[in-house]
Design an enzyme around this catalytic site. Structure first.
Site: not given
Ligand code: EPU
Length: 433
Positions: A22-23, A117, A122, A310, A402
């Site tokens: 998915k991701n 969330c 996030r 995850d 999802r």
């Molecule tokens: N963060 C910041 N600022 C930003 C972005 C992120 O401080 O601008 C922080 C977040 O709050 C968190 C950390 O950095 O503490 C990592 O967040 P990241 O941006 O990497 O997460 P994401 O890209 O929103 C993806 C996956 C998540 C998975 C995370 C971590 C997708 C669509 N989602 O989220 O997947 O947990 O990376 O590996 O790829 C799931 O599939 O259940 C899921 C939540």
């Protein structure tokens, strides 16, 4: 609202095939906005989040069709549309993945700010500063992020690390804009997750110039245009890990076909430390066999190649029946512990101290009504229910839909006693009858 009824205590046996990730699929589908010409995608899982992304793409003038064999074909038919509306974005945070491709190809974007969330705050600040370094001017107002990329250019060196490490979808966004930005961009502290690697390889197949794929330093040389291409999305390491946990926790013998062990080193090593027998099966799968109660281990979630957040909830479920005490520390989302209270309802002994949960293993969990509240927490509750004594009812399984394709069918094929029911429909039928 659908729920799962699970009669636990049956060891799972047999083989199951993992779906596409998915991701990886979400940012890759979003990147089809960049293509001049149609794209064909294989192994895109049939999930609620994927359908949401296709609806957003439709809003953005990208037509898509799922063929009988599961292949998804996309084609850009209208390049004037640049708005991803709140009604769709609010249902899925990963909608933010269209921001980078829109700015790269159409030089304009209006994307609703993704909301809160249950797994914690996030923010998207790193996405925005990364895009600003590419010359994009960003305005936030009325709940929307408006980006103007008329002056898009290579951003030189930019840094995407945050307090919890690199950002996964932030890397996807900056990368997807930089591939069409004239000049060179060097992303430091890029996410190295296999899903980002898959996106980068997909962009290269479209004609992008990216070096350092899989490392924290990505060097991107902007090109003028990208062509449509065919792509097969990587297998889902999180779904594979979830199914392996289910096999191990029920004391079963489960082979997950199509899983890629090279993307799963940390979770596989932890399973082995717990005493679970893990074997590679003829380069097309992974087999787990449980030998008694798991041994306790300490889990710390980290950016890839560390242990994935995850899979934290699913491993915690397994550690609830370990022969001793384990520490589970969340370094990516320090508040991602909503499953703890539900596991406690099933007899788990867990104490939370800040970003750490101390799990005191018990011999057996007992079935109980529990509530799904996010995708991975729900998966943990299903696994716990499969191993528990008696009946577990997991409510609100739309969360699990999802991210897990036909999960009850896959588990059912392994011998699990799990049924999807809709109490409201049942009540209505009884009233009519
Ligand atoms: N963060 C910041 N600022 C930003 C972005 C992120 O401080 O601008 C922080 C977040 O709050 C968190 C950390 O950095 O503490 C990592 O967040 P990241 O941006 O990497 O997460 P994401 O890209 O929103 C993806 C996956 C998540 C998975 C995370 C971590 C997708 C669509 N989602 O989220 O997947 O947990 O990376 O590996 O790829 C799931 O599939 O259940 C899921 C939540």
């Amino acid at each position: 609202m659908d729920q799962f009824e699970i009669d636990g205590g049956v060891p799972l046996h047999g083989e199951v095939r993992v779906s596409g990730a998915k991701n990886a699929a979400l940012p890759i589908l979003a990147a089809s906005i960049l293509a001049d010409g149609p794209c064909r995608f294989e192994r895109i899982p049939d999930l609620r989040d994927i359908r949401t992304m296709l609806r957003i793409l439709a809003e953005l003038g990208v037509r898509s069709e799922r063929l009988d064999d599961g292949t998804i074909v996309t084609e850009v038919v209208d390049t004037d549309r640049v708005c991803a509306p709140y009604e769709l974005v609010k249902t899925m945070r990963a909608s933010i993945c269209v921001l980078g491709p829109l700015l790269g190809r159409r030089r304009r974007a209006e994307v609703s700010f993704p909301g809160g969330c249950v797994i914690g705050p996030r923010p998207v600040d790193l996405h925005l500063t990364g895009l600003e370094a590419l010359g994009v001017s960003i305005e936030v107002g009325g709940g929307y992020i408006a980006g103007d990329a008329a002056a898009l250019r290579g951003g030189g060196e930019l840094y995407l690390g945050g307090p919890f490490g690199p950002t996964v979808t932030g890397t996807a966004n900056v990368l997807s804009a930089a591939v069409l930005a004239p000049g060179t961009t060097v992303i430091q502290s890029a996410a190295c997750e296999p899903e980002i690697v898959d996106l980068a390889h997909f962009l290269v197949a479209m004609g992008a110039r990216i070096e350092g794929i899989g490392s924290p330093t990505l060097v991107i040389r902007g090109v003028e245009r990208l062509r449509g291409t065919s792509w097969r999305v990587i297998p889902d390491r999180i779904e594979a890990g979830t199914l392996l946990c289910a096999g191990a926790m029920t004391g079963g013998d489960v082979t997950v076909r199509g899983a890629d062990p090279t993307a799963m080193t940390a979770p596989l090593v932890l399973l082995q430390r717990m005493g679970v027998v893990v074997e590679r099966v003829e380069d097309d799968g992974l087999r787990v066999r449980a030998g008694g109660r798991p041994r306790p281990v300490d889990v710390v979630t980290l950016p890839y190649p560390g242990f994935p957040t995850d899979l934290q909830a699913q491993f915690m479920a397994l550690l609830c029946v370990a022969d001793g005490n384990s520490f589970v520390t969340e370094k990516i989302y320090p508040e991602r512990f909503i499953h703890v209270a539900e596991l406690q309802r099933m007899g788990a002994r867990i104490r939370k101290e800040g970003p750490t949960a101390i799990v005191q293993g018990v011999e057996r969990l007992s079935g109980a009504p529990v509530m799904a509240s996010d995708l991975r927490a729900s998966a943990a509750l299903v696994i716990a229910g499969l191993a528990a004594e008696g009946r577990t009812t997991v409510e609100r399984v739309y969360h699990i839909d999802r991210g897990y394709e036909r999960i009850e069918e896959k588990l059912g094929a392994l011998g699990a006693r799990i049924r999807r029911t809709d109490p409201a429909r049942q009540e209505a039928a009884q009233a009519e009858g």
